[in-house]
Design a protein around this motif. Structure first.
Motif, PDB file in Angstrom:
ATOM      1  N   PRO A  20       1.127  -1.120   0.677  1.00 18.17           N
ATOM      2  CA  PRO A  20       0.176  -0.125   0.121  1.00 18.17           C
ATOM      3  C   PRO A  20       0.824   1.059   0.187  1.00 18.17           C
ATOM      4  O   PRO A  20       0.618   1.926  -0.725  1.00 18.17           O
ATOM      5  N   ARG A  21       2.032   1.000   1.002  1.00 17.77           N
ATOM      6  CA  ARG A  21       2.821   2.888   0.904  1.00 17.77           C
ATOM      7  C   ARG A  21       3.197   2.607  -0.455  1.00 17.77           C
ATOM      8  O   ARG A  21       3.888   3.780  -1.383  1.00 17.77           O
ATOM      9  N   ARG A  22       3.796   2.144  -1.093  1.00 12.73           N
ATOM     10  CA  ARG A  22       4.330   1.729  -2.538  1.00 12.73           C
ATOM     11  C   ARG A  22       3.574   2.660  -3.888  1.00 12.73           C
ATOM     12  O   ARG A  22       4.040   3.809  -4.855  1.00 12.73           O
ATOM     13  N   MET A  23       2.327   2.075  -3.678  1.00 12.83           N
ATOM     14  CA  MET A  23       1.152   2.066  -4.226  1.00 12.83           C
ATOM     15  C   MET A  23       0.658   3.084  -4.307  1.00 12.83           C
ATOM     16  O   MET A  23       0.593   4.427  -5.319  1.00 12.83           O
ATOM     17  N   ALA A  24       1.287   3.406  -2.772  1.00 12.07           N
ATOM     18  CA  ALA A  24       0.068   5.475  -2.892  1.00 12.07           C
ATOM     19  C   ALA A  24       1.302   6.354  -2.994  1.00 12.07           C
ATOM     20  O   ALA A  24       0.754   7.128  -3.280  1.00 12.07           O
ATOM     21  N   LYS A  25       2.412   5.905  -2.602  1.00 13.76           N
ATOM     22  CA  LYS A  25       3.767   7.226  -3.170  1.00 13.76           C
ATOM     23  C   LYS A  25       3.075   7.224  -5.262  1.00 13.76           C
ATOM     24  O   LYS A  25       3.695   8.004  -5.089  1.00 13.76           O
ATOM     25  N   GLY A  26       2.975   6.060  -5.334  1.00 12.90           N
ATOM     26  CA  GLY A  26       2.970   6.548  -7.292  1.00 12.90           C
ATOM     27  C   GLY A  26       1.732   7.373  -7.533  1.00 12.90           C
ATOM     28  O   GLY A  26       1.257   7.719  -8.457  1.00 12.90           O
ATOM     29  N   LEU A  27       0.541   7.202  -6.457  1.00 15.97           N
ATOM     30  CA  LEU A  27      -1.083   7.375  -6.491  1.00 15.97           C
ATOM     31  C   LEU A  27      -0.758   9.318  -6.505  1.00 15.97           C
ATOM     32  O   LEU A  27      -1.768   9.870  -6.607  1.00 15.97           O
ATOM     33  N   TRP A  28      -0.749   8.822  -5.237  1.00 19.69           N
ATOM     34  CA  TRP A  28      -0.774  10.226  -4.234  1.00 19.69           C
ATOM     35  C   TRP A  28      -0.202  11.416  -3.758  1.00 19.69           C
ATOM     36  O   TRP A  28       0.025  12.467  -3.437  1.00 19.69           O
ATOM     37  N   GLY A  29       1.470  10.523  -3.821  1.00 24.45           N
ATOM     38  CA  GLY A  29       2.744  11.918  -3.756  1.00 24.45           C
ATOM     39  C   GLY A  29       3.592  10.709  -2.443  1.00 24.45           C
ATOM     40  O   GLY A  29       2.625   9.953  -1.450  1.00 24.45           O
ATOM     41  N   ALA A  30       4.879  11.331  -1.721  1.00 23.95           N
ATOM     42  CA  ALA A  30       5.799  11.044  -1.133  1.00 23.95           C
ATOM     43  C   ALA A  30       4.798  11.139   0.355  1.00 23.95           C
ATOM     44  O   ALA A  30       5.179  10.248   0.952  1.00 23.95           O
ATOM     45  N   THR A  31       3.792  12.513   0.381  1.00 19.38           N
ATOM     46  CA  THR A  31       3.813  12.772   2.017  1.00 19.38           C
ATOM     47  C   THR A  31       2.273  12.076   2.170  1.00 19.38           C
ATOM     48  O   THR A  31       2.930  11.864   3.561  1.00 19.38           O
ATOM     49  N   ALA A  32       1.811  11.665   1.286  1.00 18.82           N
ATOM     50  CA  ALA A  32       0.827  11.100   1.495  1.00 18.82           C
ATOM     51  C   ALA A  32       0.947   9.782   1.990  1.00 18.82           C
ATOM     52  O   ALA A  32      -0.145   9.061   2.820  1.00 18.82           O
ATOM     53  N   ALA A  33       1.874   9.340   1.595  1.00 16.91           N
ATOM     54  CA  ALA A  33       1.661   8.032   1.215  1.00 16.91           C
ATOM     55  C   ALA A  33       2.253   6.860   2.403  1.00 16.91           C
ATOM     56  O   ALA A  33       1.594   5.841   2.855  1.00 16.91           O
ATOM     57  N   GLY A  34       3.085   7.705   3.822  1.00 19.74           N
ATOM     58  CA  GLY A  34       2.941   6.777   4.937  1.00 19.74           C
ATOM     59  C   GLY A  34       1.541   7.745   5.483  1.00 19.74           C
ATOM     60  O   GLY A  34       1.859   7.038   6.512  1.00 19.74           O
ATOM     61  N   SER A  35       0.897   7.920   5.364  1.00 22.12           N
ATOM     62  CA  SER A  35      -0.233   8.721   5.989  1.00 22.12           C
ATOM     63  C   SER A  35      -0.840   7.064   6.546  1.00 22.12           C
ATOM     64  O   SER A  35      -1.607   6.124   5.192  1.00 22.12           O
ATOM     65  N   PRO A  36      -1.101   6.658   7.729  1.00 25.46           N
ATOM     66  CA  PRO A  36      -1.826   5.422   8.157  1.00 25.46           C
ATOM     67  C   PRO A  36      -3.296   5.622   7.727  1.00 25.46           C
ATOM     68  O   PRO A  36      -4.049   3.980   7.366  1.00 25.46           O
TER      69      PRO A  36
END
Length: 127
Positions: A20-36
């Motif tokens: 989820p973190r890697r996919m979120a980084k690609g979709l939403w950006g690095a800042t949002a990717a770490g958000s629970p």
């Protein structure tokens, strides 16, 4: 074509579930990717897509891959509806999404809905 569409849904769903973190980084950006919360919703969407894709593949297998619609059409409609709602949700949040990603997110959702809708309506009935 329905088999590839369903297989892609399973693949993307599993990636969202497992990474989820890697996919979120690609979709939403690095800042949002770490958000629970983003990771939580990535997994939710991943599970939904994997289940819809697997259900479609199972229905295609039961139909012998002939394109018959009896068991496949409902699964295709579930996927098209899910993607259509994703497109609506994307439009509602559009101005809050990362500027460089929001059109791509909307295009993916709308494209998935259009593809699923086309495949669903183009299936041949067995009757």
């Amino acid at each position: 074509m329905a088999r590839y569409y369903a297989g892609g849904r399973v693949g993307i769903g599993l990636l969202l579930l497992l990474f989820p973190r890697r996919m979120a980084k690609g979709l939403w950006g690095a800042t949002a990717a770490g958000s629970p919360a983003v990771m939580f919703f990535s997994r939710l969407v991943g599970a939904r897509d994997a289940i819809i894709g697997a259900g479609t593949l199972a229905a295609l297998q039961q139909e012998g891959g002939s394109g018959a619609s009896a068991g496949v059409r409902p699964w295709m409609s579930y996927g098209a509806a899910a993607d259509a709602f994703d497109a609506v949700a994307t439009l509602l949040a559009y101005r809050h999404l990362p500027k460089r990603k929001r059109f791509a997110l909307l295009s993916m959702a709308a494209g998935g809905a259009a593809t699923g809708g086309y495949l669903m309506t183009s299936m041949v009935d067995d009757a």
